[in-house]
Write a protein that holds these residues in place. Structure first.
Motif, PDB file in Angstrom:
ATOM      1  N   GLN A 171       0.967  -1.285  -0.125  1.00 34.06           N
ATOM      2  CA  GLN A 171       0.050  -0.028   0.119  1.00 34.06           C
ATOM      3  C   GLN A 171       0.792   1.377   0.053  1.00 34.06           C
ATOM      4  N   ASN A 172       2.259   1.220   0.605  1.00 34.61           N
ATOM      5  CA  ASN A 172       2.827   2.273   0.585  1.00 34.61           C
ATOM      6  C   ASN A 172       3.358   2.592  -0.762  1.00 34.61           C
ATOM      7  N   LYS A 173       3.568   1.531  -1.500  1.00 34.71           N
ATOM      8  CA  LYS A 173       4.300   1.736  -2.918  1.00 34.71           C
ATOM      9  C   LYS A 173       3.032   2.528  -3.629  1.00 34.71           C
ATOM     10  N   PHE A 174       2.077   2.220  -3.473  1.00 31.19           N
ATOM     11  CA  PHE A 174       0.976   2.682  -4.246  1.00 31.19           C
ATOM     12  C   PHE A 174       0.518   4.342  -3.839  1.00 31.19           C
ATOM     13  N   GLN A 175       0.828   4.467  -2.568  1.00 30.46           N
ATOM     14  CA  GLN A 175       0.676   5.801  -2.006  1.00 30.46           C
ATOM     15  C   GLN A 175       1.663   6.668  -2.585  1.00 30.46           C
ATOM     16  N   TYR A 176       2.757   6.243  -2.678  1.00 29.72           N
ATOM     17  CA  TYR A 176       4.113   6.921  -3.277  1.00 29.72           C
ATOM     18  C   TYR A 176       3.830   7.127  -4.573  1.00 29.72           C
ATOM     19  N   TYR A 177       3.313   6.100  -5.343  1.00 31.39           N
ATOM     20  CA  TYR A 177       2.820   6.286  -6.805  1.00 31.39           C
ATOM     21  C   TYR A 177       1.917   7.384  -7.216  1.00 31.39           C
ATOM     22  N   TYR A 178       0.643   7.309  -6.260  1.00 33.86           N
ATOM     23  CA  TYR A 178      -0.148   8.288  -6.485  1.00 33.86           C
ATOM     24  C   TYR A 178      -0.015   9.653  -6.031  1.00 33.86           C
ATOM     25  N   ARG A 179       1.155   9.943  -5.157  1.00 33.95           N
ATOM     26  CA  ARG A 179       1.486  11.198  -4.786  1.00 33.95           C
ATOM     27  C   ARG A 179       2.393  11.741  -5.781  1.00 33.95           C
ATOM     28  N   ASN A 180       3.389  11.062  -6.470  1.00 28.46           N
ATOM     29  CA  ASN A 180       4.238  11.277  -7.839  1.00 28.46           C
ATOM     30  C   ASN A 180       3.125  11.603  -8.813  1.00 28.46           C
ATOM     31  N   LEU A 181       1.911  10.727  -8.925  1.00 25.95           N
ATOM     32  CA  LEU A 181       1.214  11.238 -10.089  1.00 25.95           C
ATOM     33  C   LEU A 181       0.424  12.463  -9.714  1.00 25.95           C
ATOM     34  N   GLY A 182       0.049  12.619  -8.641  1.00 24.96           N
ATOM     35  CA  GLY A 182      -0.502  13.949  -8.399  1.00 24.96           C
ATOM     36  C   GLY A 182       0.250  15.175  -8.715  1.00 24.96           C
ATOM     37  N   ARG A 183       1.471  15.184  -8.135  1.00 23.27           N
ATOM     38  CA  ARG A 183       2.652  15.971  -8.369  1.00 23.27           C
ATOM     39  C   ARG A 183       2.898  16.443  -9.718  1.00 23.27           C
ATOM     40  N   GLN A 184       3.048  15.267 -10.746  1.00 20.89           N
ATOM     41  CA  GLN A 184       3.236  15.419 -12.076  1.00 20.89           C
ATOM     42  C   GLN A 184       2.143  15.951 -12.847  1.00 20.89           C
ATOM     43  N   GLN A 185       0.741  15.765 -12.377  1.00 22.24           N
ATOM     44  CA  GLN A 185      -0.396  16.482 -12.778  1.00 22.24           C
ATOM     45  C   GLN A 185      -0.308  17.894 -12.516  1.00 22.24           C
ATOM     46  N   SER A 186      -0.012  18.175 -11.425  1.00 21.35           N
ATOM     47  CA  SER A 186      -0.104  19.564 -11.002  1.00 21.35           C
ATOM     48  C   SER A 186       1.111  20.529 -11.916  1.00 21.35           C
ATOM     49  N   GLN A 187       2.004  19.642 -11.956  1.00 22.27           N
ATOM     50  CA  GLN A 187       3.225  20.244 -12.917  1.00 22.27           C
ATOM     51  C   GLN A 187       2.606  20.546 -14.314  1.00 22.27           C
ATOM     52  N   GLN A 188       2.119  19.364 -15.012  1.00 26.17           N
ATOM     53  CA  GLN A 188       1.533  19.651 -16.210  1.00 26.17           C
ATOM     54  C   GLN A 188       0.617  20.805 -16.373  1.00 26.17           C
ATOM     55  N   GLN A 189      -0.233  20.857 -15.423  1.00 24.19           N
ATOM     56  CA  GLN A 189      -1.268  22.120 -15.363  1.00 24.19           C
ATOM     57  C   GLN A 189      -0.627  23.362 -15.347  1.00 24.19           C
ATOM     58  N   ALA A 190       0.316  23.441 -14.478  1.00 20.18           N
ATOM     59  CA  ALA A 190       0.944  24.798 -14.472  1.00 20.18           C
ATOM     60  C   ALA A 190       1.785  25.049 -15.761  1.00 20.18           C
ATOM     61  N   TRP A 191       2.565  24.149 -16.474  1.00 21.67           N
ATOM     62  CA  TRP A 191       3.284  24.184 -17.718  1.00 21.67           C
ATOM     63  C   TRP A 191       2.224  24.598 -18.818  1.00 21.67           C
ATOM     64  N   LEU A 192       1.016  23.877 -18.726  1.00 18.84           N
ATOM     65  CA  LEU A 192      -0.108  24.008 -19.757  1.00 18.84           C
ATOM     66  C   LEU A 192      -0.515  25.538 -19.722  1.00 18.84           C
ATOM     67  N   GLN A 193      -0.765  26.056 -18.466  1.00 17.34           N
ATOM     68  CA  GLN A 193      -1.323  27.378 -18.284  1.00 17.34           C
ATOM     69  C   GLN A 193      -0.216  28.340 -18.840  1.00 17.34           C
ATOM     70  N   LYS A 194       0.888  28.252 -18.649  1.00 22.59           N
ATOM     71  CA  LYS A 194       1.992  28.918 -19.105  1.00 22.59           C
ATOM     72  C   LYS A 194       1.991  28.966 -20.696  1.00 22.59           C
ATOM     73  N   ARG A 195       1.815  27.734 -20.919  1.00 24.33           N
ATOM     74  CA  ARG A 195       2.024  27.743 -22.533  1.00 24.33           C
ATOM     75  C   ARG A 195       0.881  28.482 -23.100  1.00 24.33           C
ATOM     76  N   ARG A 196      -0.371  28.269 -22.458  1.00 28.11           N
ATOM     77  CA  ARG A 196      -1.473  29.078 -23.167  1.00 28.11           C
ATOM     78  C   ARG A 196      -1.415  30.505 -22.909  1.00 28.11           C
ATOM     79  N   GLN A 197      -0.974  31.120 -21.892  1.00 32.98           N
ATOM     80  CA  GLN A 197      -0.705  32.659 -21.686  1.00 32.98           C
ATOM     81  C   GLN A 197       0.289  32.818 -22.883  1.00 32.98           C
ATOM     82  N   GLU A 198       1.455  32.050 -23.065  1.00 32.71           N
ATOM     83  CA  GLU A 198       2.437  32.510 -24.165  1.00 32.71           C
ATOM     84  C   GLU A 198       1.834  32.374 -25.471  1.00 32.71           C
TER      85      GLU A 198
END
Length: 233
Positions: free
Chosen positions: A139-166
């Motif tokens: 279960q700890n492995k999956f919690q670590y995976y979902y934490r990384n997945l949430g962090r990656q999705q946040s980075q994608q949204q920030a990058w996408l928002q910056k690209r749209r403004q550009e």
């Protein structure tokens, strides 16, 4: 081979075999024998094989949450129990008859009336605690995976928002907009989801230990009520 060794053996074989070996595993049958439970007067003998639905998913690397939900495959669908019929030849039966004591009551009959089941219960509880530790690790492995997945999705949204403004600025300047996805960017690389094989095997083993403990506890209560009735008489 007891239940714990059977699950560990299946996990090791699945982790090492190639596609050809998987076909051999599909035809294999694992014989599980529990000497501790058999000493309580019950022949604890079981034959197990991996189900075809589980093997199909494993061959195609489909032991992910999405695939398992799609196929509606849970931990109870990993193994299929095969009926066992134990029989002796006429010569063996005759030989066993000769070995029987003259007394109509054997030591085995007295052993079945033993009220103490502490060794068996303690052994199964220790195994179950070990399995719980293994399940917690999975279960700890999956919690670590979902934490990384949430962090990656946040980075994608920030990058996408910056690209749209550009791109809005480029459109205002009459320039061609840039693509809103960049496969070369590490944040867009998909994260591999951990396999659920170990978690499913451990959960199946925990269920097996719970069933053993439940069965022995029921037999112990029956013996206690029987002895209470004999003492009252």
């Amino acid at each position: 081979m007891d239940g714990q060794s059977a699950i560990s053996g299946v996990s090791m074989l699945l982790s090492k075999e190639d596609s050809g070996g998987l076909e051999n595993i599909r035809r294999c049958v694992c014989i599980v024998y529990d000497p501790s439970r058999s000493s309580q007067g019950v022949l604890a003998l079981k034959a197990l094989k991996l189900t075809d639905s589980f093997m199909d998913l494993y061959r195609n690397n489909g032991l992910t949450g999405e695939k398992l939900r799609e196929k509606k495959l849970s931990w109870v669908d990993i193994f299929e129990e095969i009926p066992i019929k134990v029989s002796n030849s006429a010569l063996v039966s005759a030989f066993m008859k000769e070995l029987e004591a003259e007394s109509p009551v054997s030591q085995c009959d007295f052993d079945r009336l033993k009220l103490s089941t502490a060794p068996f219960m303690e052994r199964n509880l220790e195994f179950m605690i070990g399995c719980m530790d293994g399940l917690s690790s999975e279960q700890n492995k999956f919690q670590y995976y979902y934490r990384n997945l949430g962090r990656q999705q946040s980075q994608q949204q920030a990058w996408l928002q910056k690209r749209r403004q550009e791109n809005m600025s480029r459109k205002a300047a009459g320039e061609e907009p840039l693509p809103e996805e960049d496969p070369s960017n590490p944040i867009f690389k998909p994260l591999p989801e951990p396999s659920r094989l170990e978690g499913y095997l451990v959960t199946n083993q925990i269920s097996s230990y719970c069933n053993h403990i439940n069965g022995v506890a029921g037999q112990s209560f029956n013996r206690l009520y029987l002895m209470k009735a004999l003492q009252e008489d």
